[in-house]
Design a protein around this motif. Structure first.
Motif, mmCIF file in Angstrom:
data_model
loop_
_atom_site.group_PDB
_atom_site.id
_atom_site.type_symbol
_atom_site.label_atom_id
_atom_site.label_comp_id
_atom_site.label_asym_id
_atom_site.label_seq_id
_atom_site.Cartn_x
_atom_site.Cartn_y
_atom_site.Cartn_z
ATOM 1 N N GLN A 1 0.826 -1.204 0.000
ATOM 2 C CA GLN A 1 0.000 0.000 0.000
ATOM 3 C C GLN A 1 0.863 1.258 0.000
ATOM 4 N N ARG B 1 1.003 4.135 -2.875
ATOM 5 C CA ARG B 1 0.790 5.550 -2.563
ATOM 6 C C ARG B 1 1.972 6.399 -3.047
ATOM 7 N N GLU C 1 1.190 8.529 3.197
ATOM 8 C CA GLU C 1 -0.269 8.643 3.156
ATOM 9 C C GLU C 1 -0.705 10.114 3.240
ATOM 10 N N ALA D 1 -2.309 12.386 0.073
ATOM 11 C CA ALA D 1 -3.619 13.008 0.288
ATOM 12 C C ALA D 1 -3.532 14.521 0.069
ATOM 13 N N PRO E 1 -15.044 10.879 -6.951
ATOM 14 C CA PRO E 1 -14.816 9.611 -6.249
ATOM 15 C C PRO E 1 -15.133 9.725 -4.763
ATOM 16 N N ALA E 2 -15.481 8.581 -4.158
ATOM 17 C CA ALA E 2 -15.941 8.577 -2.773
ATOM 18 C C ALA E 2 -14.820 8.396 -1.764
ATOM 19 N N ASP E 3 -13.661 7.913 -2.164
ATOM 20 C CA ASP E 3 -12.575 7.700 -1.213
ATOM 21 C C ASP E 3 -11.236 7.971 -1.896
ATOM 22 N N LEU E 4 -10.164 7.900 -1.083
ATOM 23 C CA LEU E 4 -8.845 8.259 -1.603
ATOM 24 C C LEU E 4 -8.386 7.312 -2.705
ATOM 25 N N ASP E 5 -8.655 6.011 -2.550
ATOM 26 C CA ASP E 5 -8.242 5.058 -3.582
ATOM 27 C C ASP E 5 -8.914 5.371 -4.918
ATOM 28 N N ALA E 6 -10.231 5.614 -4.862
ATOM 29 C CA ALA E 6 -10.948 5.951 -6.101
ATOM 30 C C ALA E 6 -10.480 7.291 -6.655
ATOM 31 N N GLU E 7 -10.204 8.241 -5.769
ATOM 32 C CA GLU E 7 -9.720 9.563 -6.193
ATOM 33 C C GLU E 7 -8.385 9.437 -6.916
#
Length: 415
Positions: free
Chosen positions: A246, A250, A299, A303, A376-382
């Motif tokens: 992960q 990132r 992380e 972000a 997108p709804a979360d960081l992964d999707a973003e």
């Protein structure tokens, strides 16, 4: 194999065993961790004893002919017992598991006593014997010794397969489930070793030489034991692999987003929470400090980069032309782009045009108007979305002459 692979595997196992000694008082209080520790210890001893340097000197150290064979097989029995005890401690209630482990240890003690007695009584028969028939069919004592050893090993492997398959079927996808499946595969591979050895005994008694199958036995024993050990401990160190993967994803995303981020930052450095163009930032030490800061909390920084890109997109909304977006959409759709790839390509081209418009204008004098876009709804999707946008932004598929009707006057908005 036993000159290079064995010492390397033994070194790995010894590293685990010795590094755990500082926690050994705590390990003693947890039966499952103690069984796992003995699993690694047995594994380390097996491959240390099998290393050619040790193997060729063992007889001289003990004074017992072919004692290297006896020691290695006894260690294999201990290894089999450790893996079985570990699974029993996982599979049953504490009281029931304790009783089963006691039975396992008692049986192993009896087996080891019988093996040593039979081997010592038959050692003169096999000392310096080189022929396949004399080794596997030379005496009833040695055949009995091998039969007890192989039966114990096979029974343990079959029980490992049964327990691992039983519980892996009822578990959700996780490192523990993957470990149980891996251990069952390793135990199944280990059966090739026992099958080959049983065939050796039968072949020798019928005066048939199948020594060419020796490699099958070695691979079955070595690879099978390694997979079982990995599988039964995978749930302890597997999550660390997930965390590292992960972190790597990132960090990769952070680096790949830089071209898009830099496009906004070049026009408006205020989008950056930490201005990378501070004093000394261009020096080697400055770049090293920046890299160290990012690596220290990947992380957070990835972000932040996403937030800064989104802030940059918001600053361009007054410079976006919906009519231009429609022409870009038509152009890229004609090239076969669909779905998210089409949306990302359109968004990237809109950003390029808006950046050009902003650079040419002093300010936007028309209010921003929201348009449809990807949210997108979360960081992964973003990250997945913005990486697609960055890909198209970097290569800029649309050429200015293909969109000659472009008007850089600010007229609209972008999501």
């Amino acid at each position: 194999m036993n000159t290079t692979l064995y010492p390397l595997v033994a070194l790995f196992a010894w590293t685990v065993v010795l590094s755990s000694l500082k926690r050994f008082p705590a390990i003693l209080k947890e039966p499952a961790r103690l069984a796992a520790w003995f699993l690694y210890l047995s594994f380390a001893l097996i491959f240390t004893a099998g290393w050619s340097t040790i193997w060729n000197r063992t007889d001289g150290w003990t004074g017992l002919p072919e004692s290297n064979t006896l020691i290695t097989m006894c260690l294999v029995v201990c290894y089999s017992a450790s893996q079985l005890a570990l699974l029993q401690l996982w599979s049953y209630t504490p009281d029931r598991a304790r009783r089963r482990v006691k039975v396992t240890v008692s049986i192993v003690a009896v087996v080891l006593t019988a093996m040593i007695a039979l081997f010592v009584h038959s050692d003169s028969t096999h000392h310096l014997q080189q022929s396949f028939k004399d080794w596997y069919g030379g005496s009833i004592e040695y055949d009995t010794y091998l039969f007890i050893y192989l039966t114990t090993y096979t029974t343990a492997e079959v029980e490992v397969i049964r327990l691992c398959r039983r519980y892996s079927k009822v578990m959700s996808r996780s490192w523990l489930r993957t470990g149980l499946i891996t251990a069952s595969v390793g135990a199944a591979i280990g059966l090739f070793y026992s099958i080959t050895r049983f065939a050796d005994i039968a072949a020798a008694l019928t005066d048939v030489d199948i020594s060419l199958w020796e490699n099958v036995a070695e691979v079955g024993a070595g690879l099978g034991a390694l997979l079982v050990m990995i599988g039964l401990t995978l749930h302890w160190w597997g999550p660390r692999i997930s965390a590292l993967a992960q972190r790597s994803r990132r960090l990769t995303a952070y680096i790949r987003l830089r071209p898009l981020w830099a496009g906004f930052y070049a026009l408006d450095s205020s989008i950056a929470f930490d201005d990378p163009r501070g004093p000394g930032s261009g020096s080697v030490w400055g770049r090293m400090r920046t890299a160290t800061r990012v690596l220290g909390d990947v992380e957070y920084h990835v972000a932040r980069r996403v937030v800064e890109i989104r802030d940059g997109i918001l600053t361009l909304r007054p410079y976006q032309d919906p009519a231009y977006a429609e022409r870009v959409h038509t152009l890229f759709a004609g090239r076969g782009l669909v779905g998210d790839n089409l949306d990302a390509a359109v968004t990237a081209e809109q950003i390029h045009a808006a950046l050009d418009a902003r650079e040419a204008a002093t300010h936007g004098d028309r209010p921003a108007s929201p348009t449809a876009g990807n949210s997108p709804a979360d960081l992964d999707a973003e990250l997945k979305w913005l990486l697609k946008v960055t890909k198209h932004f970097t290569k800029r598929s649309a050429m200015p002459d293909e969109l000659v009707d472009t008007d850089l006057t600010p007229t609209g908005g972008i999501a």
